[in-house]
Scaffold this active site. Sequence first.
Site, mmCIF file in Angstrom:
data_model
loop_
_atom_site.group_PDB
_atom_site.id
_atom_site.type_symbol
_atom_site.label_atom_id
_atom_site.label_comp_id
_atom_site.label_asym_id
_atom_site.label_seq_id
_atom_site.Cartn_x
_atom_site.Cartn_y
_atom_site.Cartn_z
ATOM 1 N N ASP A 14 0.857 -1.189 0.000
ATOM 2 C CA ASP A 14 0.000 0.000 0.000
ATOM 3 C C ASP A 14 0.888 1.233 0.000
ATOM 4 O O ASP A 14 1.668 1.449 0.933
ATOM 5 C CB ASP A 14 -0.898 -0.022 1.240
ATOM 6 C CG ASP A 14 -2.016 1.003 1.173
ATOM 7 O OD1 ASP A 14 -2.151 1.659 0.135
ATOM 8 O OD2 ASP A 14 -2.743 1.148 2.172
ATOM 9 N N ASP A 108 -2.819 2.549 -6.155
ATOM 10 C CA ASP A 108 -1.814 2.643 -5.091
ATOM 11 C C ASP A 108 -1.723 1.428 -4.181
ATOM 12 O O ASP A 108 -1.044 1.491 -3.154
ATOM 13 C CB ASP A 108 -2.073 3.893 -4.246
ATOM 14 C CG ASP A 108 -3.426 3.872 -3.559
ATOM 15 O OD1 ASP A 108 -4.301 3.101 -3.984
ATOM 16 O OD2 ASP A 108 -3.615 4.628 -2.587
ATOM 17 N N GLU A 109 -2.365 0.319 -4.524
ATOM 18 C CA GLU A 109 -2.238 -0.869 -3.681
ATOM 19 C C GLU A 109 -2.467 -2.130 -4.497
ATOM 20 O O GLU A 109 -3.169 -2.118 -5.505
ATOM 21 C CB GLU A 109 -3.195 -0.822 -2.486
ATOM 22 C CG GLU A 109 -4.659 -0.750 -2.848
ATOM 23 C CD GLU A 109 -5.557 -0.782 -1.616
ATOM 24 O OE1 GLU A 109 -5.274 -1.547 -0.674
ATOM 25 O OE2 GLU A 109 -6.566 -0.059 -1.624
#
Length: 370
Positions: A14, A108-109
């Site tokens: 993350d 983003d993860e």
Amino acid sequence: MINDLPIRKIIHVDMDAFYASVAQMDHPDLKGKPIAVGGGGNRGVVSAASYEARKFGVKSAMSGRLAIKLCPDLIFVKTDFERYREISNRIRKIFLEYTDLVEPLSLDEAYLDVTENKIGLPSASLIAQEIRQRIFNEVGLTASAGISINKFIAKVASDYNKPNGQKTVNPEDVLSFLEDLDIRKFYGVGKVTAEKMYLKGIFTGKDLKSKSLGYLEDNFGKSGSHYYHVVRGIHTSEVKPNRIRKSLAAERTFSKNLSSEIFMLEKLEQISEEVAKRLRKNNISGKTITLKIKYSDFSLQTRSKTLPYFISDKSIILETAKDLLYQNKLNNSVRLLGIALSNLNTEQPKTSKSLQADNLEINVQLKFSF
């Protein structure tokens, strides 16, 4: 005890305050300052906040007006999704050097299954550490990671030592980790559900584990079964490199509230064009059209219609959205309109796999190199 549950090595990576961190990286004068990505002023909404801004209570989905009130020195920067996608693709290339089993959740993860990995390293913790270091060296951003036997626990663990840290939950520690966990930390338990659990005396994983399957299903519906299993370390979902898209949408927030359907038709045409453009780009179509209406008091309403055939044409999307708009009177003036297409031709038939879960527990005797 059961021995037939898959014990995998899963990493959840993350990125730390991704949108805000990209802005600070691209504009060094913003480093160390409280910034918010999104719109300021009376109509704006915060999409993301830097850690410097979060110290003042600024967070995503907050109105720009409230954010400024909490942090008078807050600096607003515009979103730049092309840049975010560029950075995200660079990070994903790093992931793919370790495993092909990469499941992006967003820009983003992502989940990585490194049970069997390309570099032959037996320790998932060391792989996560190496990936985080490479992201920092090659991209210039920090990331946090959670490592454990399944996706659920890895996801929870990645938030444990943020920012720029990681947490490993070894197989023998899974049950105690979950029992000690504040119920608010359970991925999927939102504010409303947490408050409901508090009223029923459920504050920790141990409290949750003391409740029967029947009790949880009676009080929390279909989610009850999920809570019953995950608190026992049971989550069999695999890392899926090609996640099936279930919907596609576009929306617009207006600078001034709209009070008449007539003024909304031009906006609906623009939104329909954007949805159709995205459908063409992804070569998909769908049957269910949903109109999203957010009123000036921030209340939300959705209206849906399912067609007997797959569509991707702008004119059909627009005409259906118009029908939905005129279906009922508006409750108030409107600040946002959105159109979503679901029931897509990308969805696959679901298969069901039941678990006999009266007294299931992870076999903690299984030793694994994490």
